[in-house]
Motif scaffolding. Structure first.
Motif, PDB file in Angstrom:
ATOM      1  N   LYS A 128       4.232   9.845 -16.372  1.00 49.79           N
ATOM      2  CA  LYS A 128       4.605  11.123 -16.993  1.00 49.79           C
ATOM      3  C   LYS A 128       5.869  11.686 -16.333  1.00 49.79           C
ATOM      4  O   LYS A 128       5.934  12.866 -15.965  1.00 49.79           O
ATOM      5  CB  LYS A 128       3.450  12.121 -16.916  1.00 49.79           C
ATOM      6  N   GLU A 129       6.845  10.809 -16.160  1.00 51.55           N
ATOM      7  CA  GLU A 129       8.167  11.125 -15.618  1.00 51.55           C
ATOM      8  C   GLU A 129       8.158  11.519 -14.143  1.00 51.55           C
ATOM      9  O   GLU A 129       9.190  11.883 -13.588  1.00 51.55           O
ATOM     10  CB  GLU A 129       8.843  12.229 -16.445  1.00 51.55           C
ATOM     11  N   GLU A 130       6.999  11.408 -13.487  1.00 52.66           N
ATOM     12  CA  GLU A 130       6.898  11.696 -12.052  1.00 52.66           C
ATOM     13  C   GLU A 130       6.982  10.377 -11.279  1.00 52.66           C
ATOM     14  O   GLU A 130       6.210   9.440 -11.542  1.00 52.66           O
ATOM     15  CB  GLU A 130       5.573  12.375 -11.740  1.00 52.66           C
ATOM     16  N   PRO A 131       7.907  10.243 -10.311  1.00 49.78           N
ATOM     17  CA  PRO A 131       7.948   9.023  -9.508  1.00 49.78           C
ATOM     18  C   PRO A 131       6.711   8.922  -8.617  1.00 49.78           C
ATOM     19  O   PRO A 131       6.415   9.847  -7.861  1.00 49.78           O
ATOM     20  CB  PRO A 131       9.223   9.183  -8.681  1.00 49.78           C
ATOM     21  N   LYS A 134      11.385   1.247 -13.597  1.00 50.64           N
ATOM     22  CA  LYS A 134      12.844   1.258 -13.680  1.00 50.64           C
ATOM     23  C   LYS A 134      13.432   0.575 -12.452  1.00 50.64           C
ATOM     24  O   LYS A 134      12.893   0.686 -11.348  1.00 50.64           O
ATOM     25  CB  LYS A 134      13.382   2.689 -13.754  1.00 50.64           C
ATOM     26  N   CYS A 167       7.500   3.207  -5.286  1.00 49.07           N
ATOM     27  CA  CYS A 167       8.893   2.816  -5.101  1.00 49.07           C
ATOM     28  C   CYS A 167       9.009   1.599  -4.197  1.00 49.07           C
ATOM     29  O   CYS A 167       8.155   1.346  -3.342  1.00 49.07           O
ATOM     30  CB  CYS A 167       9.706   3.965  -4.518  1.00 49.07           C
ATOM     31  N   LEU A 178      18.740   6.451  -8.697  1.00 43.64           N
ATOM     32  CA  LEU A 178      17.294   6.548  -8.470  1.00 43.64           C
ATOM     33  C   LEU A 178      16.949   6.934  -7.036  1.00 43.64           C
ATOM     34  O   LEU A 178      15.770   7.000  -6.681  1.00 43.64           O
ATOM     35  CB  LEU A 178      16.611   5.213  -8.812  1.00 43.64           C
ATOM     36  N   GLU A 197       5.628   3.622 -16.218  1.00 41.26           N
ATOM     37  CA  GLU A 197       6.886   3.011 -16.606  1.00 41.26           C
ATOM     38  C   GLU A 197       7.609   2.517 -15.357  1.00 41.26           C
ATOM     39  O   GLU A 197       7.417   3.061 -14.264  1.00 41.26           O
ATOM     40  CB  GLU A 197       7.776   4.006 -17.359  1.00 41.26           C
ATOM     41  N   ASP A 234      14.523   9.926  -6.406  1.00 43.17           N
ATOM     42  CA  ASP A 234      13.142   9.611  -6.774  1.00 43.17           C
ATOM     43  C   ASP A 234      12.500   8.673  -5.748  1.00 43.17           C
ATOM     44  O   ASP A 234      11.336   8.840  -5.375  1.00 43.17           O
ATOM     45  CB  ASP A 234      13.093   8.972  -8.160  1.00 43.17           C
ATOM     46  N   TYR A 284       7.028   5.318 -12.628  1.00 41.81           N
ATOM     47  CA  TYR A 284       6.843   6.704 -13.061  1.00 41.81           C
ATOM     48  C   TYR A 284       5.559   6.826 -13.872  1.00 41.81           C
ATOM     49  O   TYR A 284       5.211   5.911 -14.630  1.00 41.81           O
ATOM     50  CB  TYR A 284       8.006   7.163 -13.950  1.00 41.81           C
TER      51      TYR A 284
END
Length: 350
Positions: free
Chosen positions: A224-227, A174, A230, A180, A172, A183, A222
């Protein structure tokens, strides 16, 4: 023509920024970066403005002093960033600023002045030795289409497949700001340690986000919600640059980097940007191939130096063998330790 050189103060700030914008200077020349660098690193800066007889600004040259036992004492325009140097309306104003900078170098006992220029300085400028210029750096620029579908087709089927690969893992994307930052820093700091490079402080990135506001933002991938990936984005007019980017190497097998950059490019097009700047690279760097695959073209950069006579160009970079031991040692540090001492080291590396 009567010219004078003054240091930037509150009365000159508005005129300084208006001059930079009117003459299409890089956003890094704007006065807010003085506040960023002084606030995050505590370095003393000397922002030189050249004024004509009507007290109008006709040239600017921002300089930042870095001084340490390990790396020395020098002035840079501008450290930590890709672009800086002179912005003038004439060779006369360039000469006035360079003469002031050379006198300042001597007064402060600095070994050199480094000017990170996007274009070559005119050969008629007297106070510059054109032999004291490095041309091993380039930047990669991509002209963006009006619609992302056009770029999607242009990158080819192989790269489209690479972009899609992380989606199957639940990737995903963002875009945001200070919310942020934790992260972003988690991924960025880990990657810098893995590369053997001291990391900038979290405060530095916070300063940029706060002072540039809508012209600086973060992009995070991300799984599984892990950054896991970046990018730090900076906008100046119609140009968006990514000066800092990282991925968590534990997830590189999924092609996170390809997904990250595609989503950033897609976002830049949605924001009506005209140019995407992939940032500077050395001409022999492996990252050039990665940037070229998106269709970016290579543009020469010019790093000029003011030096004492017969002095060699400085070598404060990874290619200097003096720093190889430090790099190899740094890679073995726990991330927490690297994050603690890294900002104390990197603040003195331009």
């Amino acid at each position: 023509m009567t010219l004078s050189v003054l240091l930037l103060d509150d009365q000159l700030t508005t005129g300084w920024d208006e001059f930079v914008q009117a003459n299409q200077g890089t956003g890094y020349l704007l006065s807010q970066w003085k506040d960023v660098i002084e606030g995050a690193f505590g370095h003393r800066s000397y922002y030189l403005a050249c004024l004509n007889e009507d007290q109008k600004i006709v040239g600017v040259l921002p300089l930042v002093q870095q001084k340490s036992l390990i790396f020395g004492n020098f002035l840079t325009s501008i450290p930590f960033l890709n672009y800086g140097g002179l912005l003038t309306t004439s060779n006369e104003s360039a000469d006035a600023l360079l003469e002031y900078a050379e006198n300042l170098r001597k007064q402060l006992g600095c070994s050199h002045v480094e000017l990170r220029m996007e274009s070559a300085i005119d050969g008629q400028v007297n106070h510059i030795n054109h032999d004291n210029c490095r041309t091993d750096k380039v930047t990669m620029l991509l002209e963006l289409p009006e619609e992302s579908d056009a770029l999607w087709q242009a990158i080819g089927s192989k790269r489209r497949a690479q972009v899609k690969r992380p989606i199957r893992e639940g990737a995903e994307f963002k875009v945001g700001s200070l919310e942020l930052l934790d992260d972003f820093y988690k991924v960025f700091a880990r990657n810098m340690r893995d590369l053997g490079t001291p990391v900038y402080s979290r405060r530095f990135f916070k300063e940029v986000l706060q002072r540039l506001r809508d012209n600086a933002y973060l992009a995070i991938v991300y799984i599984k919600e892990e950054p896991v990936g970046c990018g730090f984005l900076v906008r100046n007019n119609d140009r968006i640059e990514i000066p800092w980017a990282s991925t968590n190497r534990d997830f590189n097998r999924f092609g996170v980097n390809m997904f990250l950059y595609w989503k950033i490019l897609e976002h830049a097009i949605d924001q009506k940007a005209k140019i995407f700047d992939f940032g500077r690279s050395s001409k022999d760097a492996g990252t050039l191939k990665f940037k070229k695959q998106w269709g970016a073209t290579q543009h020469q950069l010019y790093w000029y130096y003011l030096l004492p006579k017969n002095e060699k160009l400085p070598q404060i970079n990874h290619q200097n063998s003096r720093f190889q031991l430090m790099i190899n040692t740094w890679k073995k540090l726990p991330v927490a330790i690297a994050n603690l001492i890294g900002p104390l080291v990197v603040k003195n590396i331009p």
